[in-house]
Design a protein around this motif. Structure first.
Motif, mmCIF file in Angstrom:
data_model
loop_
_atom_site.group_PDB
_atom_site.id
_atom_site.type_symbol
_atom_site.label_atom_id
_atom_site.label_comp_id
_atom_site.label_asym_id
_atom_site.label_seq_id
_atom_site.Cartn_x
_atom_site.Cartn_y
_atom_site.Cartn_z
ATOM 1 N N PHE A 1 44.174 37.139 36.098
ATOM 2 C CA PHE A 1 44.460 38.072 35.016
ATOM 3 C C PHE A 1 43.715 39.363 35.260
ATOM 4 N N VAL B 1 39.750 39.399 36.219
ATOM 5 C CA VAL B 1 38.866 39.046 35.112
ATOM 6 C C VAL B 1 38.648 37.534 35.141
ATOM 7 N N ASP C 1 43.189 46.438 40.531
ATOM 8 C CA ASP C 1 42.245 45.968 39.532
ATOM 9 C C ASP C 1 41.545 44.737 40.107
ATOM 10 N N ILE C 2 40.490 44.307 39.455
ATOM 11 C CA ILE C 2 39.705 43.162 39.915
ATOM 12 C C ILE C 2 39.897 42.037 38.908
ATOM 13 N N TYR D 1 35.997 35.897 26.794
ATOM 14 C CA TYR D 1 37.390 36.119 27.178
ATOM 15 C C TYR D 1 37.725 35.393 28.482
ATOM 16 N N VAL E 1 44.161 28.823 30.742
ATOM 17 C CA VAL E 1 45.554 29.282 30.605
ATOM 18 C C VAL E 1 46.128 29.552 31.993
ATOM 19 N N ILE F 1 40.674 32.480 29.017
ATOM 20 C CA ILE F 1 41.913 32.613 29.797
ATOM 21 C C ILE F 1 41.929 31.775 31.072
ATOM 22 N N PRO G 1 43.790 43.507 33.428
ATOM 23 C CA PRO G 1 44.444 44.334 32.404
ATOM 24 C C PRO G 1 45.518 45.234 33.020
ATOM 25 N N ARG G 2 45.323 45.628 34.261
ATOM 26 C CA ARG G 2 46.271 46.474 34.963
ATOM 27 C C ARG G 2 47.045 45.626 35.946
ATOM 28 N N ALA G 3 48.271 46.024 36.255
ATOM 29 C CA ALA G 3 49.108 45.214 37.142
ATOM 30 C C ALA G 3 48.625 45.230 38.588
ATOM 31 N N GLU G 4 47.961 46.294 38.974
ATOM 32 C CA GLU G 4 47.580 46.492 40.372
ATOM 33 C C GLU G 4 46.274 47.261 40.402
#
Lengths: 286, 769
Positions: A182, A192, A189-190, A264, A271, A268, A184-187
């Motif tokens: 997961f 979470v 990103d690192i 958080y 999930v 997740i 927050p950004r589609a690409e």
């Protein structure tokens, strides 16, 4: 800063022997160069391993698995039909690192040795049961991939050692893996949080083998044996998934940082693991 | 998309022509701020405070000065002390002392990253080593980086003697509250008493950065006689000149400012940071000094837009008539005053006819960088509060948001509470086009929602001067003083080509430096296509008048007896046919024998900018298990007056929406308990990337502005105003939960869903239970 670019493993070992712990290995450089520029690292010497031919190859192992050289880039893995067929989860982890530009330089072995808890290719390697080949002053040794990283930026590799390759075991029938993270950004990103699942089904669809690994929820990527065990022998029905998810939650020991809160991440991770099981199950059954 | 099949009134205006800067930008030939190099240049670098709030007890630069390769070191003491009051600059007034202290701290550092000293050295390495040798003794003070904490009675004071203005009687004690204002019409209490339904809510937002790709970069060269040149990536070279000359105490004619190509500004490049420092270092060393910020510096030092707390109360009759609105806006301004309260006030509820309206505001300092303008300053956060409450009111009334606006739409010819005339409005046409969109008919899934928001933006005009030169081969060179951020050169060339009746490719538009034209205000406030358009049409007409005079002279006729059309000069009226038509190029070629070079000009204060309206419609999907929000579909309907170059106009609107989506969902500064900024790069300051965005549909409604020769209204800013609200209303529609704080980041959304689930909140949609 000295710079070496050997073309043979023998020369590489000689440099390592001569300069000891002062040598930092450069493969894709997508972590190392950034760290040097940011002033986080100032190595005495950098040894570029991209010109060592055998380290840039993807080959079959004698056992019928795959060997990925330490200088093989993510883009080469994504373009490799055999790896895509056998290890789609590992390929999808590699394909999430940075961007296409980053992946054409970055290497999964570098991703492993950088020892970030959030490294996207590592949970899938752990779930796959990959073995790491390490060349040192006393020759070659093999270690399970989950034993490389020890904590953020720390590995179990000793001074003068060089990872030459990672091997993946032979694929049984009706087996597949999956990796989900997961961000927050589609690409760009690192993770979470991330979860990799590798499983084998029998003809009836019953799970006969499973490994579950997590990223970004502890100081290093984790193998969660209890989570895999919760799946083995089941039809991956909701009860089994609940037990698996509970094992994942129990294994989470994350921190709060600028990329996400511990609460958080812990929320997740199960999930993602549950969704990764479903994806791997679909792939294995196909 | 604009329907290009419509019959064209114009030969060039309204066409999707090749952009003149495109090839240079894709080949790398374009020269941005960091691309300018001069012989013998030195590298300038700032030493930044690691503390968010501290008194500077001592700065010892001795060791740094002694390092070989270091040519100069400056601190705040190397710059003049200025009067603490606004200095008029054209239509504006800037407190240069505040800006001087923002770019170089004096007695106190007021935010993490506040510069305390700067060096000029032969190389970057030497400069970095020199910074490490500067010894600063700080007395660390308690800090406050949160708006509401900064307003608390016991909050650490940034400016120990600051007394809130705008309240009578004024408070006795200093505080971090800079000023309060209030505008009111009607009777607010009576209005709410008459209301059948009242919605009252609070909304919170955090500062966000403009996120331009190009970091600030400049190079300064000061000659022995004091004449100075400055190349910088800026939105306003004349304003930069005013800032630099004012901060350094120089005369304007001694300083030439050249605007380089600019890689985004969005309001963040309306001011100066390193420019006066580079000039001072160059003055001391007599060498050019180049200063290029890192991304980390950009995020730590340069201005975001304000964080905010809005308290909104809206009252309606049960038939949907709005009778009262009360909006309190509290804006966080960072280290020094300058928050966008004026523009926020200008838009709040302005598209609605509400008889009893009160707009009150307050501005609060905190230990963060001083805010700067950001595209429609104050607009998105005001609209977020306003349109969230409007959405809730429409829901309570059981009518669509469109019906609520239509019932209460502002009437043509009124003057807004903030004092702006509302004329030639395209609101009804925007609503018509929005309601007709196919988008509204697309079915939504159980975890999906649709949000609608509409807003007004007033748009600007402002001081402008331009030149137009008729070259001897009949081509035209246009000089403008406003940097091209959103397609200005193409638009200007098109308007000149249309006015002069010459081909588009015969017109070249260049950004002039401050020594070549009269004053030009910045590229900002959605003013340039409007005001620069007025000016270049004026300059084109000046050229036409001059060529008519030359032809008249040749034919021995009075100038009014010459007709000019489509690049041809003809005798007109009773003299028609008396001489063969002459092409413009012939008159151009004969300039030396007809009275000298032919050069036109035009200056204007840019009156008559037309306001506009935009409706944004966003569809989102919310992941019930991760809180992740995906934008599925997005449509913009906007009144643009007339689109000179539709690609650019659509691009401006899509860009504004993209920024608003980031603002609504993920963009956030992360300050540690120590007051230091932790996410100092784009990796962790999460602006959206391309895969985060759907294709953003753009419907251009053209209700021409009668004050502009081509009907232009500004488009740069209205584009972002409704975006945050549209996304927030969509998340509400998907989940059943209204979010009173942005960003609606995944952890915040998940926590809210979990809370509602635990509380068995009936408003939570079934898919999330």
């Amino acid at each position: 800063m000295q710079y070496f670019r050997p073309t043979t493993l023998e020369d590489a070992v000689a440099h390592l022997r001569a300069h000891g712990p002062g040598v930092t290995i450069l493969a894709g450089g997508t972590d190392l160069v950034v760290q040097i520029r940011a002033g986080l690292r100032a190595p005495e010497a950098v040894m570029d391993i991209k010109r060592i031919a055998p380290l840039s190859e993807i080959t079959r192992t004698e056992e019928g698995g795959w060997r990925i050289g330490a200088a093989v880039s993510g883009a080469e893995i994504s373009a490799h039909a055999g790896l895509c067929a056998d290890w789609p989860g590992l390929v999808e982890g590699v394909g999430l690192i940075g961007s296409m530009q980053v992946q054409s330089r970055a290497t999964p072995v570098g991703n492993l040795c950088n020892a970030s808890p959030a490294a996207d290719s590592v949970p899938a390697m752990i779930a796959a049961g990959a073995t790491v080949y390490v060349l040192g002053p006393n020759g070659m040794r093999k270690i399970p991939v989950e034993e490389v990283a020890q904590g953020p930026g720390k590995t179990s590799l000793r001074a003068g050692e060089l990872v030459t390759s990672v091997t993946l075991p032979r694929r049984a029938a009706r087996s597949a893996d999956a990796y989900l993270r997961f961000t927050p950004r589609a690409e760009m990103d690192i993770a979470v949080a991330g979860a990799a699942v590798n499983l084998t089904l029998d003809d009836s669809g019953r799970c006969t083998f499973a490994r579950v690994a997590l990223g970004a929820v502890a100081p290093k990527a984790l193998l969660v044996p209890e989570a895999g065990a919760a799946l083995v022998g089941t039809m991956l029905e909701s009860d089994a998934l609940r037990r698996m998810a509970a094992a994942v939650t129990a294994a989470c020991a994350p921190i709060d940082d600028k990329r996400g809160t511990a609460t958080y991440r812990t929320a997740i991770a199960p999930v993602l693991a549950r969704r990764a099981v479903a994806l791997a199950q679909t792939r294995a059954a196909a | 998309m604009k329907d290009d099949s419509q019959p064209a009134d114009y030969r060039w205006v309204g066409k999707r022509l090749d952009r003149p800067d495109g090839a240079d930008k894709v080949t790398g030939r374009a020269r941005f701020g960091a691309d300018i190099h001069l012989p013998g240049e030195l590298v300038g670098k700032c030493l930044l405070s690691p503390h968010p709030h501290a008194r500077i007890l001592r700065i010892d630069t001795g060791k740094a000065r002694a390092l070989p390769g270091v040519k100069a070191v400056v601190t705040g003491a190397d710059f003049p002390v200025l009067e603490d009051r606004p200095t008029p600059v054209a239509d504006y007034a800037f407190n240069l002392w505040d800006q001087a202290r923002t770019l170089m701290a004096r007695d106190k550092v007021l935010f993490d990253g506040h510069p305390v000293a700067a060096v000029a050295a032969t190389t970057e390495d030497v400069a970095q080593q020199a910074l490490a040798l500067i010894e600063v003794a700080y007395e660390i003070l308690p800090h406050v980086t949160d708006l509401e904490a900064a307003m608390a009675p016991d909050a650490p004071l940034l400016h120990e003697t600051m007394i809130t203005t705008g309240v009578a009687p004024g408070p006795a004690a200093p505080s971090n509250i800079v000023a309060r204002t209030m505008l009111e019409r009607g009777n607010i209490d009576a209005g709410f008493e008459a209301a059948d339904i009242v919605v009252e809510r609070e909304f919170r937002s955090k500062p966000v950065h403009q996120g331009y790709i190009e970091p600030h970069a400049c190079i300064a060269s000061v000659a022995e006689d004091g004449r100075a040149e400055l190349w910088t990536c800026t939105q306003g070279p004349w304003i930069d000149r005013a800032f630099c000359a004012g901060i350094l105490g120089w005369e304007m004619s001694d300083l030439k400012v050249v605007a380089t190509e600019i890689g985004g500004g969005f309001g963040g490049k309306l001011t100066v940071y390193d420019e006066p420092i580079a000039l001072r270092l160059s003055q001391l060393t007599r060498k050019p000094v180049r200063m290029v910020m890192t991304r980390s510096e950009v995020l730590r030092r340069t201005g975001p837009t304000s964080g905010s707390l809005y308290r909104v109360r809206l009252g309606a009759k049960s038939d949907g008539t709005l009778v009262a609105a009360d909006c309190e806006m509290i804006l966080e301004t960072g280290a020094f005053p300058g928050s966008p309260l004026g523009t926020a006030r200008a838009i709040a509820f302005t598209h609605l006819d509400i008889p009893n309206l009160r707009l009150s505001s307050a501005e609060v300092v905190s230990n963060r960088p001083s805010v700067q303008a950001y595209r429609a300053p104050g607009g998105p956060i005001t609209c977020y509060a306003q349109e969230s409450v409007m959405d809730e009111m429409a829901e309570k009334l059981g009518i669509s948001p469109f019906a609520l606006i239509r019932k209460n739409a502002v009437r043509e010819g009124t003057v807004s509470l903030a004092g702006f005339p509302l004329e030639n409005l395209g609101l009804a046409q925007v609503l018509d086009a929005a309601e007709a969109l196919e988008h509204l008919k697309t079915p939504l899934g159980p975890t999906q929602g649709r949000g609608i928001a509409t807003s007004y933006w007033k748009n600007g005009g402002g001081q402008t001067s331009v030149s137009a030169i008729l070259n001897e081969d009949g081509t035209v060179n246009v000089g403008i003083g406003t940097p091209d951020i959103g397609g200005l050169r193409a638009s200007v060339s098109m308007m000149v080509a249309e006015t002069m009746g010459v081909p588009y490719d015969k017109v070249t538009t260049t950004i002039a430096d401050t020594s070549q034209l009269g004053f030009n205000s910045f590229t900002a406030g959605s003013r340039t296509a409007y005001a620069v358009g007025l000016a270049v049409v004026g300059a084109s007409k000046d050229l036409i008048a001059q060529v008519c005079e030359r032809a008249a002279k040749m034919w021995d006729l009075p100038p009014e007896a010459v007709d000019y059309a489509d690049g041809m000069l003809r005798p007109a009226g009773p003299n028609a046919g008396a001489h063969d038509p002459v092409p413009l190029a012939t008159i151009a070629a004969g300039f030396a024998k007809s009275g000298g070079p032919i050069m036109g000009k035009f200056t204007t204060d840019g009156p008559g900018a037309g306001p506009n309206f935009a409706t944004h419609i966003a569809d989102v999907e919310v992941d019930p298990e991760t809180g992740g929000v995906t934008v599925l579909r997005y449509s913009i309907v906007v009144d643009v007056g007339r689109a000179i170059h539709p690609d650019y106009v659509e691009g401006q609107n899509q860009g504004g929406a993209a920024q608003g989506i980031g603002w609504a969902l993920n963009e956030e500064y992360v300050y540690g308990a120590d007051g230091r900024l932790q996410n100092t790069g784009f990796l962790d300051y999460r602006m959206p990337v391309a895969p985060d965005l759907p294709m953003i549909g753009c419907t251009l409604v053209e209700v021409p502005n009668p004050n502009h020769p081509f009907g232009v209204r500004g488009v740069g800013e209205v584009s972002i105003v409704p975006s945050v609200a549209a996304v927030a209303n969509a998340v509400k529609d998907a989940t059943g939960l209204r979010f009173f704080e942005i960003p609606m980041s995944p952890p915040r959304v998940l926590a809210r869903i979990a809370g509602a689930r635990a509380a068995k909140d009936p408003s939570l949609k079934p898919a999330f239970r």
